[in-house]
Design an enzyme around this catalytic site. Structure first.
Site, PDB file in Angstrom:
ATOM      1  N   GLU A 124      -0.179  -0.787  -0.943  1.00 61.62           N
ATOM      2  CA  GLU A 124       0.947  -1.157  -0.086  1.00 61.62           C
ATOM      3  C   GLU A 124       0.499  -1.905   1.159  1.00 61.62           C
ATOM      4  OE1 GLU A 124       0.200   1.928  -1.032  1.00 61.62           O
ATOM      5  OE2 GLU A 124       1.878   2.792  -2.149  1.00 61.62           O
ATOM      6  N   LYS A 137      -2.190  -0.248   3.149  1.00 59.00           N
ATOM      7  CA  LYS A 137      -2.651   0.846   4.023  1.00 59.00           C
ATOM      8  C   LYS A 137      -3.862   0.411   4.836  1.00 59.00           C
ATOM      9  CE  LYS A 137      -3.184   3.317   0.297  1.00 59.00           C
ATOM     10  NZ  LYS A 137      -2.549   2.437  -0.712  1.00 59.00           N
ATOM     11  N   ALA A 167      -9.816   3.478  -4.906  1.00 55.18           N
ATOM     12  CA  ALA A 167      -9.068   2.812  -3.833  1.00 55.18           C
ATOM     13  C   ALA A 167      -9.732   1.487  -3.484  1.00 55.18           C
ATOM     14  CB  ALA A 167      -9.034   3.706  -2.597  1.00 55.18           C
ATOM     15  N   HIS A 187      -9.080  -0.957  -0.149  1.00 53.35           N
ATOM     16  CA  HIS A 187      -8.282  -1.193   1.052  1.00 53.35           C
ATOM     17  C   HIS A 187      -8.764  -2.468   1.738  1.00 53.35           C
ATOM     18  CE1 HIS A 187      -7.164   3.353   1.330  1.00 53.35           C
ATOM     19  NE2 HIS A 187      -6.808   2.799   0.206  1.00 53.35           N
ATOM     20  N   ARG A 228     -14.735  24.190 -11.231  1.00 56.30           N
ATOM     21  CA  ARG A 228     -15.930  24.749 -10.559  1.00 56.30           C
ATOM     22  C   ARG A 228     -17.228  24.300 -11.232  1.00 56.30           C
ATOM     23  NH1 ARG A 228     -12.514  29.828 -10.789  1.00 56.30           N
ATOM     24  NH2 ARG A 228     -12.062  28.675 -12.674  1.00 56.30           N
ATOM     25  N   THR A 254      -2.901   9.405 -10.639  1.00 54.13           N
ATOM     26  CA  THR A 254      -4.303   9.637 -10.330  1.00 54.13           C
ATOM     27  C   THR A 254      -4.542  11.153 -10.291  1.00 54.13           C
ATOM     28  OG1 THR A 254      -6.127   8.957  -8.906  1.00 54.13           O
ATOM     29  CG2 THR A 254      -4.046   9.489  -7.792  1.00 54.13           C
ATOM     30  N   THR A 280      -9.679  -3.373  -6.585  1.00 51.71           N
ATOM     31  CA  THR A 280     -10.825  -2.680  -7.162  1.00 51.71           C
ATOM     32  C   THR A 280     -11.198  -3.240  -8.535  1.00 51.71           C
ATOM     33  OG1 THR A 280     -10.279  -0.696  -5.928  1.00 51.71           O
ATOM     34  CG2 THR A 280     -11.661  -0.376  -7.868  1.00 51.71           C
ATOM     35  N   GLY A 335      -9.427  -6.053 -10.174  1.00 49.30           N
ATOM     36  CA  GLY A 335      -9.037  -7.446 -10.405  1.00 49.30           C
ATOM     37  C   GLY A 335      -7.898  -7.600 -11.411  1.00 49.30           C
ATOM     38  N   LEU A 363       6.324  -8.790   3.791  1.00 48.97           N
ATOM     39  CA  LEU A 363       7.656  -9.394   3.818  1.00 48.97           C
ATOM     40  C   LEU A 363       7.554 -10.898   3.568  1.00 48.97           C
ATOM     41  CD1 LEU A 363      10.617  -8.589   4.313  1.00 48.97           C
ATOM     42  CD2 LEU A 363      10.329  -9.316   6.686  1.00 48.97           C
ATOM     43  N   GLY A 412       1.756 -10.861   7.142  1.00 49.09           N
ATOM     44  CA  GLY A 412       0.569 -11.604   6.713  1.00 49.09           C
ATOM     45  C   GLY A 412      -0.590 -10.637   6.629  1.00 49.09           C
TER      46      GLY A 412
HETATM   47  P1  GDP Z   1      -4.115  -0.844   0.199  1.00 50.96           P
HETATM   48  O1  GDP Z   1      -4.821  -0.333  -0.996  1.00 50.96           O
HETATM   49  O2  GDP Z   1      -2.821  -0.142   0.462  1.00 50.96           O
HETATM   50  O3  GDP Z   1      -4.968  -0.897   1.423  1.00 50.96           O
HETATM   51  O4  GDP Z   1      -3.719  -2.362  -0.147  1.00 50.96           O
HETATM   52  P2  GDP Z   1      -4.665  -3.476  -0.850  1.00 50.96           P
HETATM   53  O5  GDP Z   1      -5.652  -3.932   0.131  1.00 50.96           O
HETATM   54  O6  GDP Z   1      -5.143  -3.014  -2.166  1.00 50.96           O
HETATM   55  O7  GDP Z   1      -3.586  -4.579  -1.181  1.00 50.96           O
HETATM   56  C1  GDP Z   1      -2.800  -5.125  -0.179  1.00 50.96           C
HETATM   57  C2  GDP Z   1      -3.041  -6.635  -0.147  1.00 50.96           C
HETATM   58  O8  GDP Z   1      -2.040  -7.225   0.658  1.00 50.96           O
HETATM   59  C3  GDP Z   1      -4.347  -7.034   0.509  1.00 50.96           C
HETATM   60  O9  GDP Z   1      -4.814  -8.195  -0.118  1.00 50.96           O
HETATM   61  C4  GDP Z   1      -3.953  -7.320   1.949  1.00 50.96           C
HETATM   62  O10 GDP Z   1      -4.820  -8.246   2.591  1.00 50.96           O
HETATM   63  C5  GDP Z   1      -2.607  -7.921   1.759  1.00 50.96           C
HETATM   64  N1  GDP Z   1      -1.631  -7.747   2.830  1.00 50.96           N
HETATM   65  C6  GDP Z   1      -1.408  -6.659   3.618  1.00 50.96           C
HETATM   66  N2  GDP Z   1      -0.316  -6.876   4.380  1.00 50.96           N
HETATM   67  C7  GDP Z   1       0.134  -8.105   4.061  1.00 50.96           C
HETATM   68  C8  GDP Z   1       1.256  -8.878   4.481  1.00 50.96           C
HETATM   69  O11 GDP Z   1       2.059  -8.467   5.297  1.00 50.96           O
HETATM   70  N3  GDP Z   1       1.414 -10.098   3.893  1.00 50.96           N
HETATM   71  C9  GDP Z   1       0.564 -10.598   2.963  1.00 50.96           C
HETATM   72  N4  GDP Z   1       0.805 -11.781   2.458  1.00 50.96           N
HETATM   73  N5  GDP Z   1      -0.491  -9.884   2.533  1.00 50.96           N
HETATM   74  C10 GDP Z   1      -0.688  -8.654   3.071  1.00 50.96           C
HETATM   75  P1  IMO Z   2      -5.288   2.153  -3.224  1.00 50.36           P
HETATM   76  O1  IMO Z   2      -5.828   3.209  -2.304  1.00 50.36           O
HETATM   77  C1  IMO Z   2      -3.291   1.202  -6.981  1.00 50.36           C
HETATM   78  C2  IMO Z   2      -4.117   3.814 -10.395  1.00 50.36           C
HETATM   79  C3  IMO Z   2      -4.891   3.200 -11.539  1.00 50.36           C
HETATM   80  C4  IMO Z   2      -4.309   3.973 -12.706  1.00 50.36           C
HETATM   81  C5  IMO Z   2      -4.102   5.357 -12.133  1.00 50.36           C
HETATM   82  C6  IMO Z   2      -5.210   6.343 -12.464  1.00 50.36           C
HETATM   83  O2  IMO Z   2      -6.018   0.886  -3.205  1.00 50.36           O
HETATM   84  O3  IMO Z   2      -3.808   2.007  -3.040  1.00 50.36           O
HETATM   85  P2  IMO Z   2      -7.698   6.596 -11.565  1.00 50.36           P
HETATM   86  O4  IMO Z   2      -8.860   5.662 -11.633  1.00 50.36           O
HETATM   87  O5  IMO Z   2      -7.308   7.009 -10.193  1.00 50.36           O
HETATM   88  O6  IMO Z   2      -7.851   7.779 -12.482  1.00 50.36           O
HETATM   89  O7  IMO Z   2      -6.483   5.750 -12.185  1.00 50.36           O
HETATM   90  O8  IMO Z   2      -4.044   5.191 -10.714  1.00 50.36           O
HETATM   91  N1  IMO Z   2      -4.762   3.702  -9.069  1.00 50.36           N
HETATM   92  C7  IMO Z   2      -4.379   2.852  -8.117  1.00 50.36           C
HETATM   93  N2  IMO Z   2      -3.431   1.892  -8.126  1.00 50.36           N
HETATM   94  N3  IMO Z   2      -3.983   1.444  -5.855  1.00 50.36           N
HETATM   95  C8  IMO Z   2      -4.918   2.418  -5.825  1.00 50.36           C
HETATM   96  O9  IMO Z   2      -5.557   2.768  -4.700  1.00 50.36           O
HETATM   97  C9  IMO Z   2      -5.172   3.142  -6.996  1.00 50.36           C
HETATM   98  N4  IMO Z   2      -6.022   4.143  -7.313  1.00 50.36           N
HETATM   99  C10 IMO Z   2      -5.768   4.479  -8.570  1.00 50.36           C
HETATM  100  O10 IMO Z   2      -4.645   1.814 -11.646  1.00 50.36           O
HETATM  101  O11 IMO Z   2      -3.031   3.462 -13.031  1.00 50.36           O
HETATM  102 MG    MG Z   3      -5.595  -1.075  -2.812  1.00 52.65          MG
END
Ligand code: GDP
Ligand code: IMO
Ligand code: MG
Length: 427
Positions: A14, A16, A39, A41, A142, A238, A299, A301, A331, A414
């Site tokens: 999202e 984060k 994850a 991020h 365990r 997960t 993570t 691709g 947005l 952005g």
């Molecule tokens: P996270 O796992 O919740 O930290 O999110 P990810 O990093 O996996 O994916 C979010 C993607 O959206 C990343 O490529 C960020 O750089 C990008 N991003 C975050 N906020 C915005 C935004 O407001 N606009 C755009 N265009 N990209 C954003």
């Molecule tokens: P962040 O923190 C999006 C998804 C995987 C799969 C399911 C189970 O970047 O938001 P796992 O390897 O955890 O056993 O996989 O969970 N998944 C995620 N999807 N963002 C993530 O993390 C994810 N971490 C796991 O794609 O559907």
């Molecule tokens: Mg992510």
């Protein structure tokens, strides 16, 4: 001063990382509390663009201590690589600490994650194959090995020998693959232990001391609410809890210490991996959102499945996390669309329902009921004030806020840290 939990409100990704990086400017401690290197991020700030898998996104804030909490499962190889990369790019990691209670991902976890997925065939979960599920399963069975065990080589050997016997029996007798070598794993993990020893601590004391001093703390969630093993689309979930409640357990602090629960929502929905997603778009609009938003997994691709904002899922997410503020991200990705849809109900067989069903088969049959709003069709990434957003964007946000049922604290327009509109104070 507040403790803020930053929680993924949908299916992960999202934004984060971006939100934590932004809020970490004011924080004293940032704790990652769940998941592992599944994850990804993303942070874009003055140091460049980073994709963090284990290190908290607060690592760029020089005053802040970053903790990988007990609730995280750690692949030591991935963590060392991440630390090295950060150091090579000029980021100081001397303020990073790892809970001595965090469990380790072992080579057999990664192997079993792949083998279990193959065995599921057409019902594969689409995991990241990082060994997350098998590591959390061992924790509750365990049969886990913890970071603290790396600090005593005798303990490590005894523990590994006991557990590897069990794992090798499964690998050879159930899956018919070769056993893993105790010597190889032991010597590898001894090396990891030597490298990680300076970071491994009893981290709950650090957290308690910061709280006693009234210092701001961020709990950094991983994954998203709809991937929670209890409340998500089980079994397509997960294996650890991304919820605010998981923040208490995975960081080691009491529930009434959390003052603010910030739900991070994309302005639409995405999902990676298998499992139902009622608003998924498999048409041109879905492709447009994917390309416009570069919606490919951080993570793995993999292309992310894209769809309209699901307010039924969002309301559910607010209910089970107790969100006190929302962050609406991405947005700007919707800038070119002439009109936008929001799912406000589901048609399930003959009935209209307004809740998120527990059963994935039922959820898979849910047809979204949409409201349609006009798009703004101008670029918004350079806007920093809420009242300067186009009217249609404000109308869209107002409707999301009403449906999410908590006030919007920030809007992200952005990927860069500064591309943010602060609507209401969060810290
Ligand atoms: P996270 O796992 O919740 O930290 O999110 P990810 O990093 O996996 O994916 C979010 C993607 O959206 C990343 O490529 C960020 O750089 C990008 N991003 C975050 N906020 C915005 C935004 O407001 N606009 C755009 N265009 N990209 C954003
Ligand atoms: P962040 O923190 C999006 C998804 C995987 C799969 C399911 C189970 O970047 O938001 P796992 O390897 O955890 O056993 O996989 O969970 N998944 C995620 N999807 N963002 C993530 O993390 C994810 N971490 C796991 O794609 O559907
Ligand atoms: Mg992510």
């Amino acid at each position: 001063m507040p403790v803020i939990a930053v929680i993924g409100a949908q299916w992960g990704d999202e934004g984060k990382g971006k939100v934590v990086d932004l809020l970490a400017k004011e924080a004293k401690i940032i704790v990652r509390f769940s998941g592992g290197d599944n994850a990804g991020h993303t942070v874009v700030n003055r140091y460049g663009e980073f994709k963090l898998h284990l290190v908290p996104a607060g690592i760029f804030s020089l005053q802040a201590i970053c903790i990988i909490g007990n609730g995280v499962v750690i692949n030591p190889n991935a963590l060392i690589a991440e630390i090295d990369q950060l150091n090579q790019r000029g980021v100081d990691t001397s303020r990073l600490f790892i809970s001595d209670r965090a469990h380790l991902i072992m080579p057999y976890h990664i192997l079993l994650d792949g083998l279990e997925e193959e065995l599921r065939g057409g019902k594969a979960l689409g995991t990241t194959r990082k060994g997350i599920g098998p590591a959390f399963a061992d924790k509750v069975a365990r049969l886990g090995i913890r970071t603290g065990d790396l600090l005593d080589k005798e303990v490590l050997l005894e523990r590994l020998r006991f557990i590897l016997n069990h794992k090798n029996a499964i690998l050879t007798k159930v899956y018919g693959v070769s056993p893993l070598s105790e010597d190889d794993i032991y010597s590898q993990y001894c090396q990891y232990g030597e490298r990680l020893a300076p970071y491994i601590r009893e981290t709950t004391i650090m957290l308690e001391e910061a709280l006693n001093r009234g210092e701001p703390v961020l709990l950094e969630g991983a994954q998203g609410t709809l991937l929670d093993p209890d409340f998500g689309t089980y079994p397509y979930t997960t294996s650890s809890s991304p919820l605010a409640g998981g923040g208490c357990l995975g960081a080691g602090l009491g529930p009434i210490k959390i003052n603010q629960v910030l739900g991070v929502f994309k302005a639409y929905c995405t999902r990676v991996g298998s499992g139902p997603m009622p608003t998924e778009l498999t048409d041109e609009t879905g492709n447009l959102i994917r390309e416009q938003g570069h919606e490919y997994g951080t993570t793995t691709g993999r292309p992310r499945r894209c769809g309209w904002f699901d307010a039924i899922a969002a309301k559910f997410s607010t209910r089970i996390n107790g969100f006190t503020r929302a962050a609406i991200t991405r947005l700007d990705v919707l800038d070119t669309l002439p009109s936008l849809k929001i799912c406000v109900g589901y048609k399930l067989d003959e009935h209209t329902i307004d809740y998120f069903p527990a059963n994935v088969t039922a959820l898979g049959r849910c047809q979204p009921i949409y409201e349609e709003l006009p798009g703004w069709q101008v670029p918004i990434s350079d806007i920093r004030q809420y009242d300067q957003l186009p009217l249609q964007a404000r109308q869209y946000l107002a409707r999301l806020e009403e449906l999410i049922s908590c006030p919007t604290g920030l809007i992200s327009v952005g990927m860069r840290r500064e591309q943010t509109i602060m609507k209401m104070p969060i810290l």
